[in-house]
Design a protein around this motif. Structure first.
Motif, short mmCIF file in Angstrom:
data_model
loop_
_atom_site.label_atom_id
_atom_site.label_comp_id
_atom_site.label_asym_id
_atom_site.label_seq_id
_atom_site.Cartn_x
_atom_site.Cartn_y
_atom_site.Cartn_z
N LYS A 189 -2.49 17.21 -4.90
CA LYS A 189 -1.70 16.17 -5.56
C LYS A 189 -1.75 16.29 -7.10
O LYS A 189 -1.01 15.58 -7.79
N ARG A 190 -2.61 17.14 -7.63
CA ARG A 190 -2.80 17.18 -9.08
C ARG A 190 -1.53 17.51 -9.86
O ARG A 190 -1.24 16.84 -10.86
N PRO A 191 -0.75 18.53 -9.47
CA PRO A 191 0.45 18.83 -10.25
C PRO A 191 1.42 17.65 -10.33
O PRO A 191 1.97 17.36 -11.40
N ALA A 192 1.65 16.99 -9.20
CA ALA A 192 2.56 15.85 -9.20
C ALA A 192 1.99 14.69 -10.01
O ALA A 192 2.71 14.03 -10.77
N LEU A 193 0.69 14.44 -9.88
CA LEU A 193 0.08 13.35 -10.64
C LEU A 193 0.22 13.58 -12.14
O LEU A 193 0.45 12.64 -12.90
N LYS A 194 0.09 14.83 -12.56
CA LYS A 194 0.23 15.14 -13.98
C LYS A 194 1.60 14.72 -14.48
O LYS A 194 1.74 14.17 -15.59
N GLN A 195 2.63 14.93 -13.67
CA GLN A 195 3.99 14.55 -14.05
C GLN A 195 4.22 13.04 -13.93
O GLN A 195 4.90 12.43 -14.76
N LEU A 201 0.85 -1.19 0.00
CA LEU A 201 0.00 0.00 0.00
C LEU A 201 0.89 1.24 0.00
O LEU A 201 1.82 1.34 0.80
N LEU A 202 0.60 2.17 -0.90
CA LEU A 202 1.41 3.38 -1.02
C LEU A 202 0.53 4.62 -1.05
O LEU A 202 -0.61 4.58 -1.52
N GLY A 203 1.09 5.71 -0.60
CA GLY A 203 0.51 7.02 -0.81
C GLY A 203 1.44 7.81 -1.70
O GLY A 203 2.47 7.30 -2.17
N MET A 204 1.11 9.06 -1.93
CA MET A 204 1.99 9.94 -2.70
C MET A 204 1.92 11.34 -2.14
O MET A 204 0.83 11.88 -1.91
N GLY A 205 3.07 11.94 -1.91
CA GLY A 205 3.10 13.32 -1.44
C GLY A 205 2.92 14.29 -2.58
O GLY A 205 3.00 13.93 -3.76
N ASP A 206 2.66 15.56 -2.25
CA ASP A 206 2.46 16.54 -3.30
C ASP A 206 3.75 16.87 -4.06
O ASP A 206 3.72 17.58 -5.06
N TRP A 239 -3.89 2.70 -9.15
CA TRP A 239 -3.90 4.07 -8.66
C TRP A 239 -5.35 4.42 -8.36
O TRP A 239 -6.16 4.58 -9.28
N LEU A 240 -5.68 4.53 -7.09
CA LEU A 240 -7.01 4.97 -6.68
C LEU A 240 -6.96 6.42 -6.26
O LEU A 240 -6.18 6.78 -5.36
N LEU A 241 -7.77 7.25 -6.89
CA LEU A 241 -7.74 8.69 -6.65
C LEU A 241 -9.14 9.18 -6.33
O LEU A 241 -10.13 8.71 -6.92
N ASP A 242 -9.23 10.12 -5.38
CA ASP A 242 -10.52 10.77 -5.23
C ASP A 242 -10.65 11.83 -6.32
O ASP A 242 -9.69 12.16 -7.02
N ARG A 243 -11.86 12.35 -6.50
CA ARG A 243 -12.11 13.28 -7.60
C ARG A 243 -11.26 14.53 -7.48
O ARG A 243 -10.81 15.09 -8.50
N ALA A 244 -11.01 14.97 -6.26
CA ALA A 244 -10.19 16.17 -6.07
C ALA A 244 -8.79 15.98 -6.64
O ALA A 244 -8.21 16.90 -7.22
#
Length: 238
Positions: free
Chosen positions: A198-204, A139-144, A228-233
């Motif tokens: 998290k959106r800017p990092a996810l884009k990259q 299980l992983l998370g991701m920082g901004d 990759w499970l993401l909430d709408r935000a």
């Protein structure tokens, strides 16, 4: 690429879907190998997931709990990933003590503790030096900033390929972390990510071309399932 991306409505749906995936892989692992190995993440996002799992009636004696990374603080420290998981989940269930496999953070020597935990992994999974254990689920998370586990941008830990556990670095503070090869060997890697920050990092991370040294989550390319499970935000632009 075997990446599966799911965007759900909100954090409640995110936790529900995460639990569904974990429980299905747990059942399959126990049916196939009579045990389930999972490495947990820290941070605030997975806490309600752990709380939800604590209410499940599961064969706890066949479940083994590890951590993908740990802050180099005592196990009783408020910043400890282990402490958070124990409070939210593990202290509420009847799981054998020997089924909980925390990272050691008490020798004042992070490199030595990383080696110690690596040896424990090799013993548990019965692997030899040079062989990589296979977790059922990590299980992983991701920082901004695009980091995951304690694999932070432009740190030495990103390039470690001959170890299972190494020392990460966050603003000069050491942490213990699974290495990229160990994470990528898992049967299932599950990212759970929430929040518009998290959106800017996810884009990259999802870009066709980008520097993984800037966005370390790009390095996670699991040999098994990669969710990759993401909430709408977080995932609105994907």
């Amino acid at each position: 690429m075997n990446r599966i991306v799911e965007v759900v409505a909100d954090k409640v749906a995110l936790i529900e879907r995460s639990q569904e995936i974990i429980l299905s892989r747990l059942q399959a692992a126990i049916e196939s190998r009579d045990r389930f190995t999972i490495a947990l993440s820290g941070g605030s996002t997975p806490r309600p997931l752990y709380e939800a799992l604590s209410s499940q009636a599961l064969p706890w004696s066949k479940i083994h709990i590890f951590w993908g990374d740990e802050r180099y603080v005592p196990a009783t420290h408020q910043d400890s990933n282990q402490l958070m998981a124990r409070q939210a989940w593990l202290d509420k269930i009847e799981i054998p003590d020997e089924n909980i496999h925390p990272m050691h953070t008490n020798s004042a020597n992070p490199a030595q503790d990383a080696q110690k935990h690596e040896a424990e992994l090799q013993k548990f999974f019965q692997t030899k030096t040079g062989e990589i254990p296979v977790f059922d689920l990590i299980l992983l998370g991701m920082g901004d900033d695009g980091h995951t586990a304690s694999l932070f941008p432009h740190t030495d830990a990103l390039t470690v390929s001959d170890r299972l556990v190494t020392v990460g670095n966050k603003d000069g503070q050491p942490r213990l972390t699974f290495t990229v090869p160990l994470i990528n060997q898992a049967r299932c890697v599950l990212f759970v990510v929430a929040g518009a920050n998290k959106r800017p990092a996810l884009k990259q991370v999802f870009a066709e071309q980008a520097d993984a040294m800037n966005y370390p989550s790009r390095l996670i390319q699991s040999q098994g399932e990669l969710f990759w499970l993401l909430d709408r935000a977080a995932g609105a632009e994907l």
